[in-house]
Design a protein around this motif. Structure first.
Motif, PDB file in Angstrom:
ATOM      1  N   MET A 198      -0.001  -7.602   2.498  1.00  0.00           N
ATOM      2  CA  MET A 198       0.002  -6.597   3.555  1.00  0.00           C
ATOM      3  C   MET A 198       0.408  -5.241   2.984  1.00  0.00           C
ATOM      4  SD  MET A 198       2.363  -6.695   6.983  1.00  0.00           S
ATOM      5  CE  MET A 198       2.360  -5.360   8.177  1.00  0.00           C
ATOM      6  N   ARG A 199      -0.239  -4.174   3.481  1.00  0.00           N
ATOM      7  CA  ARG A 199       0.078  -2.812   3.065  1.00  0.00           C
ATOM      8  C   ARG A 199       1.009  -2.164   4.074  1.00  0.00           C
ATOM      9  NH1 ARG A 199      -5.642  -2.658   2.946  1.00  0.00           N
ATOM     10  NH2 ARG A 199      -5.577  -1.227   4.703  1.00  0.00           N
ATOM     11  N   ASP A 200       1.728  -1.131   3.598  1.00  0.00           N
ATOM     12  CA  ASP A 200       2.515  -0.341   4.541  1.00  0.00           C
ATOM     13  C   ASP A 200       1.576   0.544   5.361  1.00  0.00           C
ATOM     14  OD1 ASP A 200       2.636   2.710   3.634  1.00  0.00           O
ATOM     15  OD2 ASP A 200       2.617   1.487   1.819  1.00  0.00           O
ATOM     16  N   ILE A 201       2.080   1.057   6.477  1.00  0.00           N
ATOM     17  CA  ILE A 201       1.267   1.918   7.335  1.00  0.00           C
ATOM     18  C   ILE A 201       1.932   3.278   7.530  1.00  0.00           C
ATOM     19  CG2 ILE A 201       0.186  -0.005   8.548  1.00  0.00           C
ATOM     20  CD1 ILE A 201       2.082   0.601  10.919  1.00  0.00           C
ATOM     21  N   ALA A 202       2.724   3.697   6.526  1.00  0.00           N
ATOM     22  CA  ALA A 202       3.415   4.985   6.645  1.00  0.00           C
ATOM     23  C   ALA A 202       2.440   6.128   6.880  1.00  0.00           C
ATOM     24  CB  ALA A 202       4.247   5.252   5.391  1.00  0.00           C
ATOM     25  N   PRO A 273       9.016  -2.673  -0.861  1.00  0.00           N
ATOM     26  CA  PRO A 273       9.017  -1.984  -2.158  1.00  0.00           C
ATOM     27  C   PRO A 273       8.098  -0.762  -2.187  1.00  0.00           C
ATOM     28  CG  PRO A 273       8.958  -4.354  -2.487  1.00  0.00           C
ATOM     29  CD  PRO A 273       8.789  -4.121  -1.010  1.00  0.00           C
ATOM     30  N   ALA A 274       6.947  -0.844  -1.507  1.00  0.00           N
ATOM     31  CA  ALA A 274       6.040   0.303  -1.463  1.00  0.00           C
ATOM     32  C   ALA A 274       6.673   1.483  -0.737  1.00  0.00           C
ATOM     33  CB  ALA A 274       4.730  -0.082  -0.786  1.00  0.00           C
ATOM     34  N   LEU A 275       7.613   1.202   0.160  1.00  0.00           N
ATOM     35  CA  LEU A 275       8.298   2.251   0.903  1.00  0.00           C
ATOM     36  C   LEU A 275       9.583   2.691   0.200  1.00  0.00           C
ATOM     37  CD1 LEU A 275       7.833   0.797   4.496  1.00  0.00           C
ATOM     38  CD2 LEU A 275       6.603   2.718   3.468  1.00  0.00           C
ATOM     39  N   GLY A 276       9.793   2.217  -1.026  1.00  0.00           N
ATOM     40  CA  GLY A 276      10.944   2.652  -1.808  1.00  0.00           C
ATOM     41  C   GLY A 276      12.183   1.820  -1.616  1.00  0.00           C
ATOM     42  N   GLU A 277      12.083   0.650  -0.972  1.00  0.00           N
ATOM     43  CA  GLU A 277      13.252  -0.183  -0.725  1.00  0.00           C
ATOM     44  C   GLU A 277      13.068  -1.538  -1.391  1.00  0.00           C
ATOM     45  OE1 GLU A 277      15.768   1.134   0.430  1.00  0.00           O
ATOM     46  OE2 GLU A 277      14.994   2.910   1.425  1.00  0.00           O
ATOM     47  N   SER A 278      13.949  -1.876  -2.308  1.00  0.00           N
ATOM     48  CA  SER A 278      13.866  -3.158  -3.005  1.00  0.00           C
ATOM     49  C   SER A 278      15.178  -3.910  -2.814  1.00  0.00           C
ATOM     50  CB  SER A 278      13.591  -2.939  -4.500  1.00  0.00           C
ATOM     51  OG  SER A 278      14.608  -2.137  -5.077  1.00  0.00           O
ATOM     52  N   GLY A 279      15.166  -5.184  -3.194  1.00  0.00           N
ATOM     53  CA  GLY A 279      16.385  -5.986  -3.101  1.00  0.00           C
ATOM     54  C   GLY A 279      16.730  -6.427  -1.696  1.00  0.00           C
ATOM     55  N   ILE A 280      15.789  -6.355  -0.756  1.00  0.00           N
ATOM     56  CA  ILE A 280      16.047  -6.779   0.619  1.00  0.00           C
ATOM     57  C   ILE A 280      15.798  -8.286   0.720  1.00  0.00           C
ATOM     58  CG2 ILE A 280      15.469  -6.419   3.045  1.00  0.00           C
ATOM     59  CD1 ILE A 280      16.646  -3.998   1.488  1.00  0.00           C
TER      60      ILE A 280
END
Length: 718
Positions: A198-202, A273-280
């Motif tokens: 799935m892709r982000d929709i920002a 991760p694509a939105l800049g947030e990792s480790g969730i």
């Protein structure tokens, strides 16, 4: 630049693929050529600045190792710097901005997935989509320009890795010139064929979605989202927004994303991760409560009882039945030449008071010990004066005190209590038949050798929460929440007692035996009875032809939800009757492979194995484009083309089969094939014929099909 709405219309400066050059269109209009060159140059500058930011972070990690500080400070600093370096290292490649705002005050703001600047003190080259100033990109319109003169959207080549040459087009919307439209770029991005995760929709968030994404950290909300309305994306983007706007608060306690299964979590794994947030942490309810390996299986009747909310009362009663509020005799504790004594009545008052406070069981045990020691200390200090902490610790460990606490408030484990309940269920909260359903036919010799079922793990988690309160999260995103049982909801509620929830789901897609009928009841089990329920009914992904078909199923579902309204015209629905189901599916997949996009083949679980054998060669040669999945694992996934094998078998496979079929049909975002050797379900047959009334039969010798004509049309989303 493209012209405002009141000027003559011109060809949009947009090329759908990098292989299609933009120049032939732009040669007739030199201004867009110049603008495109400027934007590409700006992207090059952003790329260089991002590389310098990554280098600076890496250098800070090395420098930070030599910073003189206390051990704790050095460790905290090192963790912070390494985390930043890791975030930069895990940033996926791709375009660095997708939009731009030209404001009345002369500011030009490029909007992207993360902030980029030459240095921390410089004006940013790209502003994070979550920043307050970026909100106008999603919310501004002719009715409320919010200080915006022009909104620009950028068209990038599909699957671009972020090369500036991949910027193939741009579109401008002048907000002072009347209502605007989403345009070709937004339309193409929303309707782009699905491949991979799935892709982000920002870049394509709609105003009503943006409102939900930007809800505050203390707000719990429930999104009732019809298929294709973007509810999952809204939940994930809200998680990213909270991590950006309240990083300390959220990261200190953590953020958890709960999905229905590992297949679904794999599908959404790249969005954050694509939105800049990792480790969730991304997990399932079953993984969160997995105290033991599942080694047995419940019958349907037993599972229904164990997932019922009344089991919470049964377990609490069984646990606290071990507390003795009427000690048989006094407590005498030797202390050198003295003996301190508490009467049975004094002890009973202590235990009763703690019991009425209803603390977690382990906390209650500690409180009883502390209050007994306090009462003994008062006696001792009246005779000997103030006593230190060492005296209290010695009395706490005294054998008479430990024996009394063990007798009136004994230590227990969740397994021990549940084994007692399942060996001899007696609670009147359950009917005799229900008690018999959960009773162990052959009790184990000890709870240590018990073979636990999946439902037992939910009960063990309830008991563990009664004994000792678990650590909570600052925020939990729960997807497909309509399928959770009351006891599973309670497990989630315990983990977010002091945080907030984003609850995502669709009552029409409830497929478990205990699926929710009303959101208000489900939210009560989740500990948020007053959370706002927000419906999303505008579908951006599932096209009109498929939505019209699936809406016909709603009366058979008994769910109080509004029909979906698709904002995508067109789509294809094909009905194929065949003598050989396997051959019909193979033929449908071969035909689907002649077109773009990901293909999902969905069948009732028992049919997956024979279809896998028949499609083995095709699956190997399709480069990952074809996925064969059982109907029970289809929830949350999307494919451009879906081939449904024997809809009637999906309906017949389980009590809520119509709900399962509704889920399966709504996985398609462009084309849908119904391949069947049995008659279609009554709830679907008329709809399928109506959707395909104008089609012609296939030329296949063994099958006959009809298909609605595809309609290519763009629609306005603003």
């Amino acid at each position: 630049m493209t012209s405002p709405d009141h000027e003559p219309k011109r060809e949009p400066a947009f090329a759908p693929d990098i292989e299609l050059a933009a120049e032939p269109v732009l040669e007739r209009d030199p201004e867009p050529v110049l603008e495109l060159a400027r934007e590409r140059a700006h992207h090059d500058a952003c790329r260089a600045a991002l590389a310098r930011m990554a280098e600076d972070v890496a250098e800070q990690v090395v420098t930070g190792e030599d910073v003189a500080a206390s051990g704790a400070d050095a460790e905290a600093l090192g963790y912070h710097l390494r985390s930043r370096a890791k975030a930069f290292g895990e940033q996926p490649p791709g375009p660095l901005f997708f939009g731009r705002l030209d404001r009345e005050d002369g500011q030009t703001l490029h909007i992207g997935r993360r902030r980029i600047a030459e240095d921390p003190a410089s004006p940013p080259l790209v502003i994070d989509w979550r920043a307050p100033v970026s909100r106008a990109y999603y919310q501004a319109g002719a009715h409320d320009p919010q200080g915006v003169v022009r909104r620009r959207r950028f068209g990038w080549a599909p699957y671009s890795q972020g090369d500036s040459a991949d910027l193939t087009g741009l579109e401008d919307e002048y907000l002072r010139s009347g209502p605007g439209t989403a345009g070709e770029i937004v339309t193409r991005e929303i309707e782009r064929p699905r491949t991979g995760p799935m892709r982000d929709i920002a870049a394509t968030l709609q105003p009503e979605q943006d409102d939900l994404v930007r809800s505050g950290p203390a707000v719990s909300l429930c999104v009732q989202g019809a298929p294709g309305t973007g509810k999952t994306a809204v939940g994930l983007h809200r998680a990213a927004f909270l991590l950006y706007t309240h990083p300390q608060r959220v990261r200190r306690s953590g953020l958890l994303v709960l999905g229905p299964n590992r297949t679904f979590l794999s599908y959404i794994s790249e969005v954050l991760p694509a939105l800049g947030e990792s480790g969730i942490r991304q997990s399932t309810v079953d993984e969160e409560i997995a105290r033991h390996e599942v080694r047995a299986e419940d019958g349907e009747a037993a599972a229904l009882v164990k997932h019922d909310a009344r089991m919470a009362r049964v377990l609490r009663t069984a646990l606290y039945a071990r507390v003795d509020t009427a000690p048989a005799g006094p407590l005498t504790v030797p202390d050198g030449s003295y003996h301190w004594r508490l009467t049975a009545d004094e002890l009973a008052r202590i235990v009763t008071a703690v019991r009425e406070e209803a603390p977690p069981y382990a906390t209650g045990r500690d409180r009883v010990r502390d209050r007994v020691v306090r009462a003994l200390r008062l006696q001792a200090e009246r005779r000997a004066g103030p006593l230190g902490r060492a005296w209290a610790r010695r009395i706490e460990r005294a054998r008479p005190v430990s024996a009394f606490v063990d007798g009136c408030w004994p230590k227990v484990t969740p397994e021990e209590v549940l084994a007692g309940v399942l060996t001899d269920p007696r609670d009147e909260a359950l009917t005799p038949d229900e008690r018999e359903a959960i009773r162990w036919a052959r009790p184990p010799r000890s709870y240590r050798s018990a073979r636990w079922t999946a439902a037992d793990l939910v009960l063990l988690d309830e008991l563990a929460g009664l004994i000792e309160r678990p650590e909570g999260y600052a925020h939990v995103v729960v997807d497909e929440a309509q399928d959770l049982s009351p006891m599973q909801c309670r497990a989630i509620a315990r983990r977010v007692a002091f945080g907030s929830l984003t609850v995502l789901g669709d009552l029409a897609q409830g497929t478990t035996p205990w699926a929710a009928r009303l959101w208000r009841e489900q939210l009560a089990h989740l500990g948020e009875p007053d959370a706002e329920v927000v419906p999303l009914t505008l579908g951006y992904r599932v096209p009109e032809a498929i939505v019209d078909l699936t809406n016909r199923l709603l009366p058979a579902l008994g769910a109080d939800v509004a029909p979906t309204i698709s904002l995508r015209a067109g789509g294809e629905v094909t009905r194929t009757a065949t003598e050989s189901l396997v051959e019909g599916v193979v033929e449908a997949v071969a035909k689907a492979l002649t077109r773009q996009g990901a293909i999902g083949v969905i069948a009732a679980d028992p049919m997956v194995a024979p279809l896998a054998r028949a499609l083995a060669g095709t699956l190997d040669e399709a480069d990952g484009r074809v996925t064969l999945i059982p109907a029970t694992l289809a929830k949350g996934l999307e494919f451009d083309h879906v081939v449904v094998a024997e809809p009637a078998a999906i309906v017949a496979a389980e009590p809520r089969g119509h709900h399962r079929l509704y889920v399966v049909l709504t996985r398609a975002v462009s084309r849908l094939d119904l391949v069947h050797s049995e008659p279609l379900p009554v709830s679907l047959g008329g709809a399928a014929r109506a959707a395909n009334a104008s089609a012609s039969p296939m030329s296949s010798r063994k099958s006959r099909s009809s298909s609605s004509s595809p309609v290519a049309a763009s629609r306005t989303w603003r």
